[in-house]
Design a protein around this motif. Structure first.
Motif, mmCIF file in Angstrom:
data_model
loop_
_atom_site.group_PDB
_atom_site.id
_atom_site.type_symbol
_atom_site.label_atom_id
_atom_site.label_comp_id
_atom_site.label_asym_id
_atom_site.label_seq_id
_atom_site.Cartn_x
_atom_site.Cartn_y
_atom_site.Cartn_z
ATOM 1 N N VAL A 196 0.901 -1.179 -0.087
ATOM 2 C CA VAL A 196 -0.154 0.155 -0.002
ATOM 3 C C VAL A 196 0.978 1.342 -0.096
ATOM 4 C CG1 VAL A 196 -1.622 1.478 1.245
ATOM 5 C CG2 VAL A 196 -1.928 -1.325 1.034
ATOM 6 N N ARG A 197 1.947 1.162 0.814
ATOM 7 C CA ARG A 197 2.715 2.496 0.950
ATOM 8 C C ARG A 197 3.483 2.510 -0.495
ATOM 9 N NH1 ARG A 197 5.410 1.840 6.830
ATOM 10 N NH2 ARG A 197 3.832 3.204 7.961
ATOM 11 N N ASP A 198 3.843 1.408 -1.270
ATOM 12 C CA ASP A 198 4.540 1.686 -2.272
ATOM 13 C C ASP A 198 3.732 2.443 -3.403
ATOM 14 O OD1 ASP A 198 6.803 0.656 -1.505
ATOM 15 O OD2 ASP A 198 6.549 -1.238 -2.133
ATOM 16 N N VAL A 199 2.371 1.817 -3.417
ATOM 17 C CA VAL A 199 1.645 2.294 -4.563
ATOM 18 C C VAL A 199 1.002 3.535 -4.295
ATOM 19 C CG1 VAL A 199 -1.113 2.216 -4.805
ATOM 20 C CG2 VAL A 199 0.225 0.041 -4.795
ATOM 21 N N VAL A 200 0.775 4.362 -3.110
ATOM 22 C CA VAL A 200 0.774 5.707 -2.673
ATOM 23 C C VAL A 200 1.606 6.522 -3.065
ATOM 24 C CG1 VAL A 200 -1.128 4.995 -1.372
ATOM 25 C CG2 VAL A 200 0.864 5.567 -0.309
ATOM 26 N N LYS A 201 3.074 6.012 -3.015
ATOM 27 C CA LYS A 201 4.130 6.859 -3.355
ATOM 28 C C LYS A 201 4.090 7.251 -4.754
ATOM 29 C CE LYS A 201 7.544 5.039 0.353
ATOM 30 N NZ LYS A 201 8.668 4.005 0.642
ATOM 31 N N GLU A 202 3.853 6.358 -5.507
ATOM 32 C CA GLU A 202 3.682 6.725 -7.088
ATOM 33 C C GLU A 202 2.725 7.866 -7.556
ATOM 34 O OE1 GLU A 202 5.803 5.605 -9.262
ATOM 35 O OE2 GLU A 202 6.913 4.117 -7.544
ATOM 36 N N LEU A 203 1.745 7.988 -6.393
ATOM 37 C CA LEU A 203 0.556 8.924 -6.803
ATOM 38 C C LEU A 203 0.929 10.363 -6.740
ATOM 39 C CD1 LEU A 203 -2.433 6.986 -5.382
ATOM 40 C CD2 LEU A 203 -1.568 6.806 -7.578
ATOM 41 N N SER A 204 0.429 11.319 -7.239
ATOM 42 C CA SER A 204 0.695 12.639 -7.290
ATOM 43 C C SER A 204 0.173 13.378 -5.777
ATOM 44 C CB SER A 204 0.240 13.530 -8.116
ATOM 45 O OG SER A 204 -1.120 13.454 -8.401
ATOM 46 N N HIS A 205 -0.785 12.779 -5.332
ATOM 47 C CA HIS A 205 -1.323 13.186 -4.022
ATOM 48 C C HIS A 205 -0.471 12.684 -2.912
ATOM 49 C CE1 HIS A 205 -4.733 14.826 -1.638
ATOM 50 N NE2 HIS A 205 -4.634 14.073 -0.786
ATOM 51 N N GLN A 206 -0.416 13.439 -1.708
ATOM 52 C CA GLN A 206 0.201 12.764 -0.855
ATOM 53 C C GLN A 206 -0.601 12.183 0.250
ATOM 54 O OE1 GLN A 206 2.089 16.457 0.952
ATOM 55 N NE2 GLN A 206 3.978 15.645 0.277
ATOM 56 N N PHE A 207 -0.178 11.184 0.900
ATOM 57 C CA PHE A 207 -0.701 10.252 1.875
ATOM 58 C C PHE A 207 0.085 10.121 3.103
ATOM 59 C CE2 PHE A 207 -2.728 9.255 -2.232
ATOM 60 C CZ PHE A 207 -4.035 9.283 -2.256
ATOM 61 N N ASP A 208 -0.408 9.653 4.116
ATOM 62 C CA ASP A 208 -0.201 9.215 5.398
ATOM 63 C C ASP A 208 -0.702 7.717 5.560
ATOM 64 O OD1 ASP A 208 1.661 11.219 6.165
ATOM 65 O OD2 ASP A 208 0.215 12.016 7.600
ATOM 66 N N VAL A 209 0.094 6.596 5.738
ATOM 67 C CA VAL A 209 -0.352 5.390 5.658
ATOM 68 C C VAL A 209 0.106 4.739 7.302
ATOM 69 C CG1 VAL A 209 -0.326 3.071 4.775
ATOM 70 C CG2 VAL A 209 -0.047 5.176 3.252
ATOM 71 N N GLU A 210 -0.882 4.511 7.887
ATOM 72 C CA GLU A 210 -0.518 3.504 9.405
ATOM 73 C C GLU A 210 -1.160 2.398 9.168
ATOM 74 O OE1 GLU A 210 -1.382 5.783 12.802
ATOM 75 O OE2 GLU A 210 -0.089 7.401 12.372
ATOM 76 N N VAL A 211 -0.527 1.465 10.075
ATOM 77 C CA VAL A 211 -0.826 0.086 10.370
ATOM 78 C C VAL A 211 -1.173 -0.410 11.631
ATOM 79 C CG1 VAL A 211 1.500 -0.746 10.715
ATOM 80 C CG2 VAL A 211 -0.122 -2.357 9.661
ATOM 81 N N ALA A 212 -2.303 -1.142 11.697
ATOM 82 C CA ALA A 212 -2.743 -1.626 12.954
ATOM 83 C C ALA A 212 -2.596 -3.333 12.886
ATOM 84 C CB ALA A 212 -4.045 -1.281 13.453
ATOM 85 N N ARG A 213 -1.893 -3.972 13.795
ATOM 86 C CA ARG A 213 -1.628 -5.344 13.728
ATOM 87 C C ARG A 213 -2.547 -6.151 14.580
ATOM 88 N NH1 ARG A 213 3.447 -3.116 12.701
ATOM 89 N NH2 ARG A 213 4.380 -3.625 10.597
ATOM 90 N N ASP A 214 -3.492 -5.481 15.400
ATOM 91 C CA ASP A 214 -4.400 -6.264 16.506
ATOM 92 C C ASP A 214 -5.522 -5.631 16.675
ATOM 93 O OD1 ASP A 214 -3.531 -4.447 18.409
ATOM 94 O OD2 ASP A 214 -1.746 -5.592 18.884
ATOM 95 N N ALA A 215 -6.538 -5.828 17.475
ATOM 96 C CA ALA A 215 -7.626 -5.234 17.572
ATOM 97 C C ALA A 215 -7.319 -3.827 18.641
ATOM 98 C CB ALA A 215 -8.365 -6.048 18.675
#
Length: 332
Positions: free
Chosen positions: A89-108
């Protein structure tokens, strides 16, 4: 007017409203079409929301009214315990012209904390993580007034028709199979944030001019002559230049799409000779799946759900599309 101050806007675009309400622009368009937010259209056909109407709606729904500065980034939360999913997901959004913050949750626990503090606009949700029932998480998010309009895309390594139907019924907008496909993830992000497919770096080397034509090619499938004329007229104005292909039956639509793959499809659910879901599914299964907008004269919740499950990005009333085509297709 004093210098150094940003003037307060009287009206907001769908992207402005999305940033204020912490949802995706696609969700804002649905709100407007469902009558949840009053809006009007400019001479160019773009939706605008008056400040007083937006402040009132935000107040009624407990949404903090924060005026966008123009520097906001998209917020995506990945609820998954596999590092490869977050990396993709991070690699995908890096290629887009818009800026994104991507966070991860590994449990409930992480998921609950991140939803409350990070306030994501889009969530990629694994359905089956240790200690996390993705179906239940989706249901709770959609029941909570603070997150009911957050867009959720389910992902699973145990893809079945039953699981897909169940998660869509719980409120997810789509269900993707693992291992995830980069092109599919990028398409879902672009659709959710109503962005044009403009990347910072070519995904697979230089793109020929033919690909530029394909990216602005629209297939219009309808037997409604007036609707067809209005959509073609709107797409014929403005920039970028759009190539419009037409078909009046499902069979013709599939033949046209196979010979000249479109980037977008506007499909009337009343086309004859093939069931709605079959037409949508076959279009969505093309080697380069187009973004599909289904239209219906009077779509019910059942019709909307079925259309989205079959591959449509959204299902709108026919009357709501003409006059807003370029905006809906991300060409405004």
């Amino acid at each position: 007017m004093s210098r150094g101050r940003t003037p307060i806007k009287d009206t907001y675009s769908t992207h402005d409203v999305a940033r204020i309400c912490c949802v995706t622009p696609t969700t804002v368009i649905r709100w407007i079409e469902d009558g949840l937010i009053p809006a009007f259209k400019t001479v160019g056909g773009h939706r605008r929301v008056r400040r007083e109407d937006l402040e009132r709606v935000c107040g009624e729904r407990g949404i903090p009214f924060t005026v966008p500065t123009g520097s906001e980034v998209g917020r995506i939360l990945v609820i998954d315990d596999e590092p490869v999913v977050l990396d993709l997901v991070r690699d995908v959004v890096k290629e887009l012209s818009h800026q994104f913050d991507v966070e991860v949750a590994r449990d409930a626990f992480d998921a609950g904390r991140s939803v409350a503090l990070f306030r994501p606009q889009l969530i990629f949700l694994d359905l089956m993580m240790p200690g996390v029932d993705g179906f239940e998480v989706c249901t709770r998010l959609k029941r909570d007034p603070q997150t009911t309009h957050t867009e959720i895309i389910a992902i699973t390594g145990y893809y079945t028709e039953s699981n897909m139907e169940r998660i869509l019924a719980a409120g997810a907008s789509a269900c993707l199979k693992k291992p995830l496909d980069v092109v599919d993830v990028r398409r879902r992000v672009l659709e959710a944030f109503n962005l044009r497919e403009d990347v910072r770096h070519p995904v697979s080397g230089p793109q020929p001019a033919a690909n530029e034509r394909e990216n602005s090619r629209v297939l219009l499938v309808t037997q409604n002559a007036d609707f067809r004329a209005r959509v073609k007229d709107e797409l014929g104005q403005g920039s970028p230049t759009v190539e419009v292909l037409t078909a009046q039956t499902g069979a013709d639509a599939l033949l046209v799409a196979q010979s000249a793959p479109p980037r977008h499809v506007i499909l009337s659910l009343s086309v004859p000779d093939l069931k709605q879901s079959e037409v949508l599914q076959k279009l969505a299964a093309l080697p380069q799946p187009p973004q599909i907008i289904a239209v219906h004269d009077a779509p019910t919740d059942e019709i909307r759900t079925a259309a989205r499950a079959a591959g449509a990005r959204m299902c709108l009333p026919t009357s709501a599309v003409a006059g807003s085509v370029r905006e809906l297709l991300g060409m405004a």
